[in-house]
Enzyme design. Structure first.
Site, short mmCIF file in Angstrom:
data_model
loop_
_atom_site.label_atom_id
_atom_site.label_comp_id
_atom_site.label_asym_id
_atom_site.label_seq_id
_atom_site.Cartn_x
_atom_site.Cartn_y
_atom_site.Cartn_z
N ARG A 50 1.13 -1.52 0.02
CA ARG A 50 0.47 -0.14 -0.05
C ARG A 50 0.84 1.29 -0.11
NH1 ARG A 50 -4.75 -2.35 -0.82
NH2 ARG A 50 -5.75 -3.86 0.82
N GLU B 59 -5.33 29.07 13.29
CA GLU B 59 -6.17 29.13 11.81
C GLU B 59 -6.82 30.27 11.22
OE1 GLU B 59 -4.56 27.96 9.35
OE2 GLU B 59 -3.09 26.22 9.35
N SER C 216 -9.97 11.02 3.27
CA SER C 216 -9.52 9.57 2.21
C SER C 216 -9.04 8.31 2.51
CB SER C 216 -9.34 10.49 0.51
OG SER C 216 -9.54 9.20 -0.43
N PRO C 217 -9.75 7.56 2.93
CA PRO C 217 -8.86 6.40 4.27
C PRO C 217 -7.87 5.90 2.85
CG PRO C 217 -10.80 6.56 4.49
CD PRO C 217 -11.08 7.45 3.99
N GLY C 218 -8.75 5.58 2.44
CA GLY C 218 -8.05 4.35 0.76
C GLY C 218 -6.70 4.93 0.98
N GLU D 162 -4.76 11.23 6.50
CA GLU D 162 -5.35 12.49 7.13
C GLU D 162 -6.42 12.35 7.80
OE1 GLU D 162 -6.28 17.52 5.79
OE2 GLU D 162 -6.29 15.60 4.44
N GLU E 177 2.91 33.66 2.93
CA GLU E 177 2.80 34.56 1.66
C GLU E 177 2.06 33.76 0.64
OE1 GLU E 177 7.12 35.34 -0.57
OE2 GLU E 177 7.20 35.40 2.29
N GLU F 135 -0.84 32.38 0.37
CA GLU F 135 -2.41 32.43 0.38
C GLU F 135 -2.95 33.99 0.65
OE1 GLU F 135 -3.08 29.37 4.00
OE2 GLU F 135 -2.49 31.26 5.32
#
Length: 205
Positions: free
Chosen positions: A58, A118, A139-141, A145, A164, A166
């Protein structure tokens, strides 16, 4: 049978049927190597035996996790509060997207501390009340995260401190209008769709 034999037989331990082994819920990593290491994430190539006995290779994107901030302003219209939305260009998507403020959790940083940081950096806003809304895998495939959504209420404006790279336009969109934009396909960002719709559903309860 004599009374002595009966007593001896009754004193023998009774064998209980063996319990079936519980299926494993853990994978066994046989081999792992870092295929790529960048500023935001790394990629490992793992040879792993997964629960059920399947052994495979994987490629996994390793990410420290992110926070999403659903900042709500009920001061003008509690029945239809405004939601803080960012408009910014996303190169991977090839277009401008409407999104909730969000960002990466730094190593060793608590999720709530990351959310507060944030929100200030990207929008300048601060909130007096914070609560957890939901946590999920993006997106656990192939991606490790997780995303933790925080509800930020009783917000007040301040000075933004974006990074910078953003370039963010800040919008205040009423919840009812934002739901309509989601339903008509004008909002394409998954974390924003999930968070807003869950928040709206919870308000109806």
């Amino acid at each position: 049978m004599s009374a002595l034999k009966k007593a001896a037989k009754s004193s023998l331990p009774v064998k209980k049927p063996a319990k079936a082994a519980k299926p494993s819920t853990k994978a066994v990593v046989l081999k792992s190597r870092v295929s790529y290491k960048g500023k935001v994430f790394s990629v490992t190539t793992d040879t792993v035996t997964e629960p059920g006995g399947v052994t495979s290779t994987r490629d996994v994107i390793r990410h420290n996790g992110s926070v999403i901030i659903l900042a709500v302003d009920t001061s003008k219209n509690p029945a239809d509060p405004t939601i803080l939305i960012e408009r910014q260009y996303r190169h991977a998507a090839g277009q401008f997207l409407l999104e909730l403020p969000a960002g990466r959790i730094e190593p060793g940083e608590a999720p709530l501390a990351a959310a507060k940081r944030e929100l200030i950096e990207e929008t300048g806003f601060r909130a007096r009340r914070w609560s957890k809304l939901v946590r999920y895998f993006a997106s656990p495939g192939f991606l490790s995260e997780t995303m933790q959504v925080f509800l930020a209420e009783d917000i007040r404006a301040g000075v933004a401190q974006p990074e910078e790279d953003e370039k963010i336009d800040l919008l205040h969109i009423p919840l009812s209008e934002l739901i309509g934009m989601i339903e008509s396909g004008k909002v394409l960002d998954g974390k924003t769709i999930l968070s807003v719709m869950l928040y709206a559903a919870n308000r109806k309860k």
